[in-house]
Structure formats: C-alpha cells, structure tokens
Design an enzyme around this catalytic site. Sequence first.
Site, mmCIF file in Angstrom:
data_model
loop_
_atom_site.group_PDB
_atom_site.id
_atom_site.type_symbol
_atom_site.label_atom_id
_atom_site.label_comp_id
_atom_site.label_asym_id
_atom_site.label_seq_id
_atom_site.Cartn_x
_atom_site.Cartn_y
_atom_site.Cartn_z
ATOM 1 N N LYS A 1 0.868 -1.185 0.000
ATOM 2 C CA LYS A 1 0.000 0.000 0.000
ATOM 3 C C LYS A 1 0.897 1.225 0.000
ATOM 4 C CE LYS A 1 -3.759 2.219 2.535
ATOM 5 N NZ LYS A 1 -4.645 2.114 3.708
ATOM 6 N N ARG B 1 1.295 9.795 5.888
ATOM 7 C CA ARG B 1 1.417 8.380 6.251
ATOM 8 C C ARG B 1 2.706 7.749 5.712
ATOM 9 N NH1 ARG B 1 -4.667 8.405 5.456
ATOM 10 N NH2 ARG B 1 -5.426 8.236 7.580
ATOM 11 N N GLU C 1 7.447 -6.765 1.084
ATOM 12 C CA GLU C 1 6.227 -6.633 1.896
ATOM 13 C C GLU C 1 5.301 -7.834 1.673
ATOM 14 O OE1 GLU C 1 5.165 -4.735 4.200
ATOM 15 O OE2 GLU C 1 6.161 -2.794 4.092
ATOM 16 N N LYS D 1 -2.143 -1.485 -3.767
ATOM 17 C CA LYS D 1 -3.017 -0.311 -3.717
ATOM 18 C C LYS D 1 -2.166 0.935 -3.808
ATOM 19 C CE LYS D 1 -6.386 1.993 -0.721
ATOM 20 N NZ LYS D 1 -7.074 2.058 0.562
ATOM 21 N N SER E 1 -10.145 5.621 -4.935
ATOM 22 C CA SER E 1 -11.090 6.726 -5.131
ATOM 23 C C SER E 1 -10.606 7.756 -6.151
ATOM 24 C CB SER E 1 -11.352 7.407 -3.786
ATOM 25 O OG SER E 1 -10.139 7.877 -3.220
HETATM 26 ZN ZN LIG Z 1 -5.675 3.557 7.967
#
Ligand SMILES: [Zn+2]
Length: 324
Positions: free
Chosen positions: A195, A217, A233, A248, A274
């Site tokens: 991700k 993040r 990962e 993602k 999105s």
């Molecule tokens: Zn989260």
Amino acid sequence: MEYPITRLRRLRYNGILRNMVSETALSVNDFIYPLFVCPGENVKNPIKSMPGNFQFSIDLLVEECKVAVSKGVKSVLLFGLPESKDEHGHVACNSNGIVQKAIVAIKAEIDDINIVADVCNCEYTTHGHCGTIVDGDVENDLTLVTLAAQAVSLAEAGADIIAPSDMMDGRVAAIREALDANGFYKLPIMSYSAKYASGFYGPFRDAADSAPTFGDRSTYQMNPANTDEALREVELDIAEGADMVMVKPALSYLDVIHRVKTEFNMPVVAYNVSGEFSMLKAAAQNGWIDGERVMMEVLTSIKRAGADIIITYHALEAADVLNR
Ligand SMILES: [Zn+2]
C-alpha cells in the site's frame, strides 16, 4: 512467418472472432464493492468527490447490498464512520461499533454475500492516523494490539474476510494469531501488502473522514518509487499467513501487480482507488472521454496486469455492462 503470409488483422475482422481470442475476461465475480456506513437512519449522503457513491446508514446499506447481489456483485468491503473517535481507535474494537452492527444487519437479511471488513485505526482515531501515536509517530507494536482486537471483533460480528490496511510491520501475524486463538482459524486474511503513500486516496478521505490531522502516512505506507520493497512486503505477509495479497492503488502500480502475481502465484487483489475513480468520472462528466468505455478498459488493464480480484467503486456499473 512474415507478412503477407501472417496477417494479425485476420483475427480482428469481427466481434465474435475478437471475443474468441480475447486473452482477458472480466467477470462480476472479480469485483469487490467498497461501501461507507454511517450512523443514523434513512441516511444516504452523497460523497461529492466520488459521484454516485454515498455514506449509507445501516438500513440503506443493507438495501444497497441487495442491489449489488442482484447484479452478481457478491462481495462488499465496509468502511465505518463511527459516532465518536478516540486517541487509540479503541472504538473500532467495540461489538456495538458501526461496522460490526452493519455486518450483523447485512447477514440477517442476505445469505449470499461475502463481507470484507477493513481493519485499520484511521477512521476511529481523533488524529486520523492508522495507529497509536507515541512521540509524534505511529507506534508499530502498540498498534498491533488494537488491530488484532478489531479483527477479532469484526470476526465475531460475522465478517467473511479480514482485510488489514494499516501497513504496520507484523500485523498479519498478530491478527492471524488472535483470530486463531478465538476459534476463527477458517477466516481468510486479505492483506493490503503493498500500500503506497498515494495522492490518489484524496476523495476516500472525504468519504471516510479519515484524513490525518498532522503529518502524512509516509512512515508506514510505501514510497511510490519502489517495487523491490513491494515484493518484500508481500513475501513477509505471506509468511505471516496472508491468504490474499493486495496492491493499492492500481493504475499507477500495474507493474507492481504484475511482479507480485508473477513472483508469488497468490490470489492478487488490486484496489482501484477513489482518486482513480473520480478522475475518470470527472472527465466523463465533462464529455472528455466515453466514461463507460474507459471504465471497462481500466478494469481490463488491472486484470491483465495480474490481478485476480478488483476492489472498485465502478463495481455496479461494470456489472451492468457485463450483464447486458
Ligand atoms: Zn488507515
């Protein structure tokens, strides 16, 4: 053999022939439809940045799930907007939580449905980060405790698949262990393995009210520049017990999807996020592209790259095209 003996256009002259030699086929079975559940009754709040998507109260969420199932889209992914948030996201682990109640309500009315439950703290923490904050950053190992408790709580509510999306190290092992210790050894884990810290999540954060109040993040999600790291990962998540692995976002990461599929021969999930959805919708609404055609082309490209399963806000519209 070369031209004129070989003419590749021979297999393109009519639609039946083209379909016969088509190498990639989409099916309604490939799709997971993401949905947002909010408190209240009879609520259907349009999400402005994601045309055609809504925050549903549980009663209307159940109706939307019935529509999805009637079109053949039998898997949904739930994100919750809780009534209250706290520092550690403990509210995510409450059997009376918004997603837990939604799962119970859906299961009470619909037999033939697969509910994927997102496991992460960001929708439930006051600061919007994916875990517990210590010294200004998410503390990995403390967060694992909350994630494992959230996973067990969602399993108890009746979730069919547990999908951790937080990107903490060791979360798949922690969740697997907690699920097994509570008797949920049959429940699969769909891990958000690769991700990326992506700008394409913008509209989702409106939808799920989960934007971080400080920082970003990038200390836990991946750098968009990396693919070797994505394989590491994925490898770790598989070793920890992931049954399905995810990449993602999807579109800017088709190479990652391809490498993951080729290296591991695992069920690979791609999240058509999105921002990817909203860009397409905006262009279509302006008449700049043929929205339906581009939607099918995008979904086909994700599958062609190697994804077996596609999480997409286009799920119902694409099902309509496939069912036609
Ligand atoms: Zn989260």
